[in-house]
Design an enzyme around this catalytic site. Structure first.
Site, PDB file in Angstrom:
ATOM      1  CB  SER A 160      -9.843  31.144  -9.324  1.00 23.80           C
ATOM      2  OG  SER A 160     -11.165  31.307  -9.768  1.00 23.80           O
ATOM      3  CG  ASP A 185     -14.685  25.700  -6.058  1.00 21.00           C
ATOM      4  OD1 ASP A 185     -15.493  26.617  -6.249  1.00 21.00           O
ATOM      5  OD2 ASP A 185     -13.484  25.760  -6.373  1.00 21.00           O
ATOM      6  CG  HIS A 193     -13.308  29.250  -5.668  1.00 20.57           C
ATOM      7  ND1 HIS A 193     -12.975  28.428  -6.721  1.00 20.57           N
ATOM      8  CD2 HIS A 193     -12.905  30.518  -6.036  1.00 20.57           C
ATOM      9  CE1 HIS A 193     -12.416  29.141  -7.689  1.00 20.57           C
ATOM     10  NE2 HIS A 193     -12.353  30.395  -7.291  1.00 20.57           N
TER      11      HIS A 193
END
Length: 320
Positions: free
Chosen positions: A142, A271, A300
C-alpha cells in the site's frame, strides 16, 4: 471506487464486530540514539532497536536473522507488526528480515513534520546505510509500496537486488486530467474529516473493506480487525492525517520508470482501497520488465488474509 463504497459501507459493516475487544497498548520502545542501539554479545546487529535520523526522529525497527536482507515497508496507518506473517516465514527460509515503523507511526516519533514521501524515502535510505544492507529485497504494501518506489528509484546506491509492490498506491491515486481513472479528491477529504473527528471509531470501520470483510458471506476475523485498530492507534494522528495526502497525491510515475532492478507487482482485483486497474496494472507497465500478478477476488489486505500463498509467490520471485 466511490466514497460511499469505501467509507459508508465500512461503517455499516463495522456493526458486526463484537464490542469490548481487549486492546493492549504495546510497551514503548526504549529511547536512545543510533549509537546506543548495540547488538547483543555474539550478534552482528541488534534484533530490535531505535535509530535516530539526521533531523532527530527516532525510528523503531526489527532486524532478525542473517543471510540476504529483506526490508519490509508497511501501509497506512500501520506498523512493522503488520508484517508478522512475512517476517516469520522468510526468517525460517534463511533470510535476514528488517521492518520498521515509519515516522509518525507505531513506536517511532509522532512527528508533525516530514510526513511526506520524500522524507519517508530519505529515512529508509539513512536506516539502510546504518545497517549497511546490500543486495536487499524491498517489499512494500500500500503506502509502503510508494515508499519502495521512491527509495529504489532515488536512493538505490547499488544496495537493492529486487523490489516487490503489493496492493501499492503508485502510480498516483487521486483523479486528475492525466489520471482519469483515479479517485476523486473528495474521497480523501472525507478520510481526513473522519480521522480528525473520531480516529478510534474510524479505525474500527476501515478494516472491513480493507480485508474484504464487508463482502456478502465473508465473516470478519475479529483478531485481525482488533490488530489493525491496535496498530493504527499507536501512531500520531497528525502524522496519519498528513500521510493521507502523501499516499493519495504523490505521483510516482517517474520513480516507476527509473526502477532498474527486477520487480514484481501484486494486486487483488477486489481491492476496495487501492483499485487495481489504476494502480497495479499501470505500475507494472511503467516499471521496465516488471512482472504482474493479479489475484482474483483478493482484498487490499491480502498479505494477511492469504499470507501463505503470497509468501510463497514472493519467495519464488526472490529466488528466481
Amino acid at each position: 471506487m466511490s466514497r460511499r463504497s469505501f467509507v459508508a459501507t465500512a461503517g455499516l459493516a463495522a456493526g458486526t464486530l463484537v464490542a469490548g475487544a481487549a486492546i493492549a497498548a504495546e510497551g514503548a520502545a526504549s529511547k536512545g540514539s543510533a549509537a546506543a542501539a548495540k547488538p547483543a554479545a555474539g550478534k552482528k546487529h541488534a534484533e530490535s532497536a531505535i535509530f535516530t535520523t539526521k533531523d532527530g526522529v527516532e525510528l523503531y525497527y526489527k532486524d532478525w536473522g542473517t543471510g540476504q536482507p529483506i526490508f519490509f515497508h508497511h501501509g497506512w496507518p500501520l506498523t512493522s507488526d503488520d508484517w508478522d506473517a512475512q517476517m516469520v516465514f522468510f526468517l525460517s527460509k534463511g533470510y535476514r528480515v528488517i521492518a520498521y515503523d515509519r515516522r509518525g507511526h507505531g513506536r517511532s516519533t509522532q512527528t508533525i513534520t516530514g510526513n511526506d514521501m520524500d522524507t519517508y524515502a530519505s529515512d529508509v535510505a539513512e536506516l539502510v546505510r546504518h545497517l549497511d544492507l546490500k543486495n536487499a529485497v524491498h517489499i512494500g504494501h500500500s503506502t509502503g509500496g510508494g515508499e519502495v518506489a521512491r527509495y529504489v528509484a532515488q536512493h538505490n546506491e547499488g544496495r537493492v537486488a529486487k523490489a516487490i509492490l503489493v496492493s501499492a498506491v503508485p502510480p498516483v491515486m487521486v483523479k486528475s486530467a492525466s489520471n482519469p481513472g483515479g479517485l476523486d479528491i473528495s474521497v480523501f477529504d472525507d478520510l481526513r474529516k473522519q480521522l480528525a473527528a473520531n480516529r478510534a471509531q474510524f479505525y474500527r470501520e476501515v478494516p472491513m473493506p480493507f480485508y474484504g470483510f464487508n463482502r456478502p458471506g465473508v465473516k470478519p476475523i475479529e483478531g485481525t480487525v482488533n490488530n489493525w485498530w491496535r496498530q493504527g492507534m499507536m501512531g500520531g494522528i497528525q502524522a496519519h492525517y498528513d500521510c493521507i495526502k502523501a499516499f493519495s497525491e504523490t505521483d510516482f510515475t517517474t520513480d516507476l520508470k527509473n526502477i532498474k532492478v527486477p520487480s514484481l507487482v501484486m494486486h487483488g482485483d477486489d481491492d476496495q482501497i487501492v483499485p487495481y486497474q489504476d494502480a497495479g496494472v499501470l505500475s507494472a507497465k511503467l516499471i521496465p520488465g516488471a512482472q504482474l500478478k493479479i489475484y482474483k477476488g483478493y482484498p487490499h489486505g491480502m498479505l494477511t488474509i492469504h499470507a501463505e500463498e503470497l509468501n510463497n509467490d514472493m519467495l519464488a520471485f526472490i529466488k528466481g
